[in-house]
Write a protein that holds these residues in place. Structure first.
Motif, PDB file in Angstrom:
ATOM      1  N   CYS A  37       0.812  -1.222   0.000  1.00 42.78           N
ATOM      2  CA  CYS A  37       0.000   0.000   0.000  1.00 42.78           C
ATOM      3  C   CYS A  37       0.839   1.263   0.000  1.00 42.78           C
ATOM      4  O   CYS A  37       0.279   2.373  -0.017  1.00 42.78           O
ATOM      5  CB  CYS A  37      -0.938   0.017   1.218  1.00 42.78           C
ATOM      6  SG  CYS A  37      -2.145  -1.309   1.185  1.00 42.78           S
TER       7      CYS A  37
ATOM      8  N   LEU B 240      -0.097   3.462  -2.847  1.00 41.63           N
ATOM      9  CA  LEU B 240      -1.491   3.314  -3.283  1.00 41.63           C
ATOM     10  C   LEU B 240      -2.295   4.492  -2.724  1.00 41.63           C
ATOM     11  O   LEU B 240      -2.047   4.924  -1.593  1.00 41.63           O
ATOM     12  CB  LEU B 240      -2.016   1.987  -2.723  1.00 41.63           C
ATOM     13  CG  LEU B 240      -3.342   1.421  -3.195  1.00 41.63           C
ATOM     14  CD1 LEU B 240      -3.409   1.273  -4.708  1.00 41.63           C
ATOM     15  CD2 LEU B 240      -3.566   0.050  -2.549  1.00 41.63           C
TER      16      LEU B 240
ATOM     17  N   ALA C 206      -6.430   1.921  -0.694  1.00 39.52           N
ATOM     18  CA  ALA C 206      -5.609   1.291   0.347  1.00 39.52           C
ATOM     19  C   ALA C 206      -6.462   0.967   1.564  1.00 39.52           C
ATOM     20  O   ALA C 206      -6.366  -0.119   2.143  1.00 39.52           O
ATOM     21  CB  ALA C 206      -4.454   2.219   0.732  1.00 39.52           C
TER      22      ALA C 206
END
Ligand code: TRH
Length: 376
Positions: free
Chosen positions: A308, A311, A316
């Motif tokens: 993540c 992201l 996320a």
């Protein structure tokens, strides 16, 4: 094994449970044989696990599968010895290793983890007190200072060829008894038991978009059978609202890859399906193998933090909430699931970039071959 030339590596596999031990070892054996021309003797204590993922047999060039009950008394160890997941070699075999004029390179292939400490431990050696032989710890991982991930050389080419060829896809679907509906969201489910299964089914059934959920035989399907209170048969379709539940027969490892390439979201588990889902470059939800004292949750967070890192916050958050539902038994509302489905286009783009960036590091088999060649 060809006459005149012994194996380049003895690979030892003890099946603890399920299919991952056999699955990882088979993949490593194949990558070493196919990509590096090694001859592998794969010792496995439960060949029936291998038979499930390779029902067509193991007659592949360069790999000899041997049942590991006891080893022949006069065994000549290979020049490279790989012990998968600390499966512990018999003392007589270690003595035979030490008796070779040039003792073999000895590796312990560890479990995959995204945790930082892996970088510091990859490649370290411990000495066998009785013989003084060095055993090297080989850690798979997600960064250049680890042993990397198993990825055969032609994997992306095969994946992309399959995706670009409708006839190849139809052949796979026919073999697996699948009739994908092009308008429906496609999901595959290969997890352990989790309360999240029920909430996912509810969310899909109540969704505004049709969904097909492909579930190979095994623990997840058994959990769904318990929820439905009836047997669910591969080949049949079970409809509830927008959800079409589609049990599948447990399939050959290569066909399972194709299922991962096909789906818009793959729910995977353990180690091998988890890695293959990343190479599929599609969004994934990981049901990590449960360990004592919840140490698996630390591993899960380490992976999610890496995944993540770049992201956007909304996808996320949706991805983390779904992982918490699956792995921490935290309830996820229908809205939480919808947030995940809405995030799929962003997660899709991200999965492609993630797979591409991971593939920049050398694959595990290549790294093992290089390590094996470096002088001790
Ligand atoms: O089966 P797993 O849970 O395996 C393991 C073991 O439990 C092991 O003890 C543990 O150490 C490890 O996880 C982390 O999950 P995994 O690793 O994903 O392995 C599943 C294998 O089964 C993988 O090689 C893909 C294969 N497979 C098929 O060949 N056909 C199928 O239909 C499916 C669903 C999977």
């Amino acid at each position: 094994m060809h006459a005149g030339r012994g194996p380049d590596a003895d690979l030892f596999c003890r099946v603890i449970d399920n299919f991952g031990d056999a699955g990882v070892c088979w993949r490593l054996a194949r990558a070493l044989a196919t990509d590096h021309g090694w001859r592998i003797r794969l010792w496995i204590d439960a060949p029936e696990a291998l038979a499930r993922i390779k029902p067509g047999g193991w007659d592949e060039g360069g790999i000899e599968v041997r049942q590991w009950t006891t080893l022949p008394a006069d065994i000549e160890p290979a020049a490279c010895v790989i012990e998968a997941f600390a499966c512990e070699l018999p003392r007589s075999y270690i003595d035979a290793m030490a008796a070779r004029p040039q003792p073999p390179r000895w590796f312990n292939l560890e479990y995959l983890s995204a945790e930082d400490w892996v970088e510091g431990c990859h490649g370290l050696a411990s000495r066998d007190p009785a013989t003084g032989l060095a055993k090297h710890f080989f850690f798979p991982g997600f960064t250049p200072r680890t042993g990397g991930l198993l990825r055969e050389r032609d994997l992306f080419a095969r994946r992309d060829a399959w995706r670009g060829d409708g006839a190849l896809q139809q052949a796979t679907f026919a073999r697996l008894g699948m009739q994908p509906d092009p308008g429906a969201l496609q999901l595959s489910l290969f997890s352990y038991e989790s309360p999240a299964i029920a909430t996912l089914l509810d969310a899909l059934a109540a969704g505004s978009r049709p969904a097909q959920l492909w579930v190979p035989e095994g623990r997840a399907l058994a959990a769904i059978e318990a929820l439905y209170g009836r047997a669910l048969r591969p080949g049949e379709a079970y409809r509830r609202g927008a959800l079409e539940l589609r049990p599948l027969r447990f399939m050959d490892q290569d066909d399972y890859d194709a299922l991962l390439w096909h789906a818009d979201l793959n729910i995977v588990r353990g180690e091998d399906s988890f890695v293959r889902a990343q190479w599929a470059a599609r969004p994934l939800l990981w049901h990590i193998y449960r360990q004592q004292d919840d140490v698996h949750l630390v591993k899960l967070d380490a992976f999610l933090d890496r995944l993540c890192a770049d992201l956007d916050p909304a996808p996320a958050q949706a991805l983390r909430a779904a992982h918490a539902a699956w792995n921490r038994d935290l309830p996820l509302s229908p809205g939480g699931w919808q947030a995940l489905f809405l995030a799929l286009p962003a997660l899709q783009k991200h999965a492609e970039a993630w797979a591409a960036s991971l593939s920049l590091q050398p694959d595990l088999a290549s790294q093992l071959v290089s390590f094996n060649q470096t002088p001790i």
